[in-house]
Design a protein around this motif. Sequence first.
Motif, PDB file in Angstrom:
ATOM      1  N   UNK A  47       0.861  -1.321  -0.075  1.00 22.09           N
ATOM      2  CA  UNK A  47       0.018   0.075  -0.015  1.00 22.09           C
ATOM      3  C   UNK A  47       0.798   1.119  -0.048  1.00 22.09           C
ATOM      4  N   UNK A  48       0.271   2.255  -0.789  1.00 21.55           N
ATOM      5  CA  UNK A  48       1.169   3.407  -0.878  1.00 21.55           C
ATOM      6  C   UNK A  48       0.741   4.487   0.089  1.00 21.55           C
ATOM      7  N   UNK A  49      -0.508   4.024   1.105  1.00 21.67           N
ATOM      8  CA  UNK A  49      -1.151   5.266   1.947  1.00 21.67           C
ATOM      9  C   UNK A  49      -1.717   4.407   3.100  1.00 21.67           C
ATOM     10  N   UNK A  50      -2.937   3.920   2.869  1.00 22.18           N
ATOM     11  CA  UNK A  50      -3.727   3.356   4.008  1.00 22.18           C
ATOM     12  C   UNK A  50      -4.058   1.929   3.829  1.00 22.18           C
ATOM     13  N   UNK A  51      -4.576   1.414   4.940  1.00 26.24           N
ATOM     14  CA  UNK A  51      -4.777  -0.157   4.467  1.00 26.24           C
ATOM     15  C   UNK A  51      -6.037  -0.299   3.569  1.00 26.24           C
ATOM     16  N   UNK A  52      -5.777  -1.210   2.481  1.00 26.91           N
ATOM     17  CA  UNK A  52      -6.771  -1.836   1.655  1.00 26.91           C
ATOM     18  C   UNK A  52      -6.713  -3.250   1.858  1.00 26.91           C
TER      19      UNK A  52
END
Length: 346
Positions: A177-182
Amino acid sequence: MTIAIAIAVAGCAPVAALANDWGMGDSNSRIPPSSVFDSVSTPAHEINTLAFFVVSITTVIFLIVAGLLTYSIVRFRARPGDDGREPPQVYGSNPIEFAWTTVPVIIVLVLILITARTIYTVQAPARPPGALSVHVIAHQWWWEFRYPGLGIVTANELHVPLSDLQSPTPTFLDLESADVAHSFWVPRLAGKTDVIPNKKNSMWIDPHVAGTYLGQCGEYCGTEHAMMLLRVIVEPRADFDRWVAAEQQPPALDASVGHGRRVFESTACVNCHTIRGTAADGRFGPDLTHLMTRETIGAGVAMNTRDHLKVWVSDPRVMKPGALMPAMNLGDKDLDDLVAYLATLR
């Protein structure tokens, strides 16, 4: 339960309406439903088999318990003329105690063993020679697919080769992930796998049937979580090889759209996007080198047509409220010429 169902239906309604507004309804109607019960890949099949087995065992237990309870209610119910005394009580029955101890232990052991076998099959396979590896990066709110061995970068539509049951050719996905949890989820191909910042998770698929399979983020990740969609296009090896060859080539230069290319290179587009052969080498947004080979734009929010592309470039929030891409605020001519240029990226 009723409240939860109502909330789920209410939440899906705007998404369905938005999809129909931008031509997605007809497109998705041509694709088989993403049913977890119709698996076409080994991981999904193993998970389905385990689920049906557990449901079968628990159903048998429920029927036995409900049957005994019903029998007891009927057999020992109060009748006219009863003197109110309790029926004869049984204390310390070794056979009964042995049965209600041994049977549950055996059931739990069986469930543990088949669950462990399924987990091992899904999570611990060795990568055979020739297996395709894809690096999947989740962003708010789109998917980036990188093929390290092939030099290909694309977005939202994952192409993989068909896997022959006699000679499996699985595809391994490394998820970050590049940012938050997916969460990466294509129901007919595999179970959900979390995509966590600063951690790499892995999964694999080996689709046995060619076609397009719909998936989406399975973990709430912000405003446009519901429209963080993806497609997995499974192709016979010859078709996949042709797609690879085409993706490895730079887009053809078209002198007639030179002004549109200059508009692209002179705006903030180059800070977020990449187009091979140009000054654009951004990493924040999707790679646009072969933009028009994709069926959708905006991570599945709309069909990839010239008209939809014009709306998207002008102001993405018209299609996808909360999208992080800013409105370009271009004049009519610059907008038309920019879209004309993007439409040549095949």
